[in-house]
Design a protein around this motif. Sequence first.
Motif, mmCIF file in Angstrom:
data_model
loop_
_atom_site.group_PDB
_atom_site.id
_atom_site.type_symbol
_atom_site.label_atom_id
_atom_site.label_comp_id
_atom_site.label_asym_id
_atom_site.label_seq_id
_atom_site.Cartn_x
_atom_site.Cartn_y
_atom_site.Cartn_z
ATOM 1 N N GLY A 226 -4.861 -16.268 21.163
ATOM 2 C CA GLY A 226 -6.761 -15.837 20.815
ATOM 3 C C GLY A 226 -5.856 -15.572 19.246
ATOM 4 N N ARG A 227 -4.948 -15.637 18.481
ATOM 5 C CA ARG A 227 -4.695 -15.603 17.159
ATOM 6 C C ARG A 227 -5.354 -16.367 15.715
ATOM 7 N N ALA A 228 -6.203 -16.714 15.336
ATOM 8 C CA ALA A 228 -5.997 -18.128 14.870
ATOM 9 C C ALA A 228 -5.273 -18.422 13.400
ATOM 10 N N LYS A 229 -4.651 -18.693 12.459
ATOM 11 C CA LYS A 229 -4.083 -18.122 10.862
ATOM 12 C C LYS A 229 -2.565 -17.455 12.353
ATOM 13 N N SER A 230 -1.656 -17.984 13.003
ATOM 14 C CA SER A 230 -0.441 -17.370 13.926
ATOM 15 C C SER A 230 0.257 -17.192 13.255
ATOM 16 N N VAL A 231 0.567 -18.506 12.384
ATOM 17 C CA VAL A 231 2.244 -18.972 11.318
ATOM 18 C C VAL A 231 1.475 -18.138 9.702
ATOM 19 N N LEU A 232 0.483 -17.921 9.531
ATOM 20 C CA LEU A 232 0.236 -17.262 8.407
ATOM 21 C C LEU A 232 0.545 -15.691 8.762
ATOM 22 N N ARG A 233 0.020 -15.764 10.215
ATOM 23 C CA ARG A 233 0.049 -14.018 10.038
ATOM 24 C C ARG A 233 1.622 -13.272 10.177
ATOM 25 N N ASP A 234 2.389 -13.786 11.209
ATOM 26 C CA ASP A 234 4.165 -13.400 11.915
ATOM 27 C C ASP A 234 4.562 -14.225 10.318
ATOM 28 N N ALA A 235 4.222 -14.773 9.243
ATOM 29 C CA ALA A 235 4.957 -15.318 8.307
ATOM 30 C C ALA A 235 4.991 -13.923 7.067
ATOM 31 N N LEU A 236 3.498 -12.713 7.706
ATOM 32 C CA LEU A 236 3.978 -11.437 6.664
ATOM 33 C C LEU A 236 4.617 -10.546 7.376
ATOM 34 N N ALA A 237 5.016 -11.267 8.634
ATOM 35 C CA ALA A 237 5.142 -9.674 10.181
ATOM 36 C C ALA A 237 6.699 -9.115 8.475
ATOM 37 N N GLY A 238 6.390 -7.886 8.592
ATOM 38 C CA GLY A 238 7.341 -6.581 7.468
ATOM 39 C C GLY A 238 7.133 -6.821 6.340
ATOM 40 N N ILE A 239 5.855 -7.086 5.501
ATOM 41 C CA ILE A 239 5.516 -8.047 4.453
ATOM 42 C C ILE A 239 4.315 -6.580 4.490
ATOM 43 N N GLY A 240 3.486 -7.101 5.230
ATOM 44 C CA GLY A 240 1.653 -6.821 5.101
ATOM 45 C C GLY A 240 1.546 -6.126 6.340
ATOM 46 N N PRO A 241 0.357 -5.537 5.629
ATOM 47 C CA PRO A 241 -0.138 -4.548 7.065
ATOM 48 C C PRO A 241 -0.116 -4.445 8.762
ATOM 49 N N ASP A 242 0.018 -4.678 9.369
ATOM 50 C CA ASP A 242 -0.454 -4.905 10.897
ATOM 51 C C ASP A 242 -0.941 -4.927 11.242
ATOM 52 N N LEU A 243 -2.018 -4.140 11.099
ATOM 53 C CA LEU A 243 -3.992 -3.673 11.737
ATOM 54 C C LEU A 243 -4.010 -4.978 10.903
ATOM 55 N N VAL A 244 -4.255 -5.530 10.148
ATOM 56 C CA VAL A 244 -4.857 -6.365 9.388
ATOM 57 C C VAL A 244 -4.231 -7.445 10.004
ATOM 58 N N MET A 245 -3.124 -7.619 9.967
ATOM 59 C CA MET A 245 -2.312 -8.959 10.089
ATOM 60 C C MET A 245 -2.642 -9.482 11.484
ATOM 61 N N GLN A 246 -3.168 -8.565 12.665
ATOM 62 C CA GLN A 246 -3.157 -9.034 13.401
ATOM 63 C C GLN A 246 -4.767 -8.858 14.087
ATOM 64 N N ASN A 247 -5.214 -7.808 12.994
ATOM 65 C CA ASN A 247 -6.555 -8.232 13.712
ATOM 66 C C ASN A 247 -7.496 -9.931 13.722
ATOM 67 N N ARG A 248 -8.210 -10.103 15.503
ATOM 68 C CA ARG A 248 -8.208 -11.313 15.845
ATOM 69 C C ARG A 248 -10.445 -11.700 14.974
ATOM 70 N N LEU B 93 -1.851 -12.170 0.021
ATOM 71 C CA LEU B 93 -1.110 -12.088 -1.109
ATOM 72 C C LEU B 93 -0.937 -10.884 -1.959
ATOM 73 N N ILE B 94 -2.508 -10.030 -1.108
ATOM 74 C CA ILE B 94 -1.621 -8.571 -2.381
ATOM 75 C C ILE B 94 -0.398 -8.188 -1.836
ATOM 76 N N SER B 95 -0.382 -8.071 -0.669
ATOM 77 C CA SER B 95 1.158 -7.659 0.152
ATOM 78 C C SER B 95 2.303 -8.126 -0.890
ATOM 79 N N ILE B 96 2.304 -9.213 -1.049
ATOM 80 C CA ILE B 96 3.081 -10.221 -1.052
ATOM 81 C C ILE B 96 3.441 -9.995 -2.965
ATOM 82 N N ALA B 97 2.651 -9.849 -3.657
ATOM 83 C CA ALA B 97 2.587 -9.236 -4.957
ATOM 84 C C ALA B 97 3.151 -7.537 -4.860
ATOM 85 N N LYS B 98 2.512 -6.820 -4.104
ATOM 86 C CA LYS B 98 2.928 -5.398 -4.066
ATOM 87 C C LYS B 98 4.727 -5.667 -3.616
#
Length: 610
Positions: A517-539, A276-281
């Motif tokens: 092994g990543r839950a919320k895979s769709v959400l993580r990949d939906a934020l590709a290029g928007i959210g911080p990768d290290l956070v988005m891919q942290n299991r 949410l923060i990444s999208i807002a920013k």
Amino acid sequence: MCGVAGYIGTRTLGEQTLNACLATMRRRGPDHQAYKAWTGPAGRNAYLLHARLSIIDLDPRANQPLRREGDWIAFNGEIYNYVELRKQLLAEGESFVTQSDTEVLLAALRKKGWPILDRCEGMWAFGVNSEAEGSLTLCRDRFGEKPLYLYRDATGLYFASEIKAIAVLLGRPLKVNPNHLQRYLVNGYKALYKGKETFFEGIEELPAGTALTIGANGAERGWRYWQPAVAPDDAMSYEASVRGARDRLIRSVELRLRADVPLAFCMSGGVDSNALISIAKRVFNYDVHGFTIVNDDARYEEQEMVEHAVRELGVRSTLLPVTTASFLPRLRELVRYHDAPVSTITYYAQWMLQEAIAAAGYRISVSGTAADELFSGYYDHHLAYFQEIRGEPALLESSRQAWTEHILPIVRNPHLRKPGLFIDAPEFRDHIFFDAEGFADYLTDPWAEAFAEERYSERLLRNRMLNELFHEAVPVILHEDDLNAMYFSVENRSPFLDRDLFEFCNTIPTRHLIRDGRAKSVLRDALAGIGPDLVMQNRRKVGFNAPIHSFLDVGDPAVRRELLRDSPVFEMIRRDKIEALLGKADLPNSESKFVFYFLNCKLFLEEFAG
């Protein structure tokens, strides 16, 4: 965001009672308080009370109860797409005297009738009085973001955003419901919203997604205006799932940034809040300010991830360390305001967060509630996923290998360390009411209640996620979020609880929900290029949490004396068992939760059982 209350029936309520009721809602609505009284054609009396927290159209012209052509409304919440609805109504010849979403809603209801709710995106609990019909209609949003409590007696029906307001209108204290307290103690917070019972006898909530009309003669008619549905489109590609989720989440955030006052974000080191923060920013260039609880328990510490996200996104950040200072008196105050035991210690920490948000001058907080239930986020979701893909051996094997490497080492619940749990026993649910039999032994009288769930889908994972969203996890979070924020006159918004986003997510094929092994895979990949990768891919899943020892020093003799002193709670719970529990050097997660449950029951009974 406001407070509403009212009554319809044969009683006449005096001005002193009505003003006393408004006073109980002043935290919910510090900017204006008022009421409307009328007598219907059948001679029954009705009252609408409103306490306003000004969020959209700050002018007094938007104060409530608000009247339009013979209809009155008392509204708590937001219609986020009011701009689009207003534009259409203007094109159809309607005119407005305010810029508020409340007037848009009332105009839409008058012109289009109750089916217009299908086009409203928002959160709400409101009452509408029709002067012509002498009726009162109450309504609550699809996901139950905004509370609306009901109480019936021989004279009529009472309603309010908070239980204390109903007690004032009644003119007497409400009676504590011991059965619900026992349910909380033995089965935990996930059992609290599986039925109609609350912590007070006779009090219930208007169900989410429903409306209730009380006619001029007192007859009631209730109906559902929205029903959640699951319809996975197994032909949908992974790329289409990601694209569809991204577009809808961005639109949801865009709508929830609409306000005439500043807003802040509850920030953790996890995927949900950072999405949410990444999208807002990065999409809307919003000046984001995140607020985070930090502690030194390695199980819940996320500061490194938070600081990484802050640096990469360039947002402002406030870190709040946990403390044992004044914990017991502050928790008592929170229990008193909630009219209920606090569900978990998480929400004491979240109350601290709301305090800091309000102190910084914000009137809105944004949280990541329901991402786990929309996209899959809990450890048992992995095992339910294995059960659903058991017919695809190659996918099952690769998924189990990833789970064994990345997830198994961080799972503490012993039941959930078995990858074949739901393949072998799809009806197994003992991990949800974990150690219930052991906690029942703490009670002075026998109590037990078997686990039950609603049937939304024949697919295990989907059915569990919807039960969590509508009955187990999210209702608890929404209850606590609302009261914690309202204590400080702050509105809480939850962008993942968006109707279009929800309905799309329930068309995503189950096999796309977890990958490598990543839950919320769709959400993580939906934020590709928007959210911080290290956070988005942290299991690693931490959650907004803290252990009880971060707040409560049970080794302090004064604290132990306070916990064990005479109290009504020891008519329900064995003192010797609690004394032994407090003497343990280290508590596993389940027993730590039980200490918190005990403490809250103690405070609740001391406040309300007199």
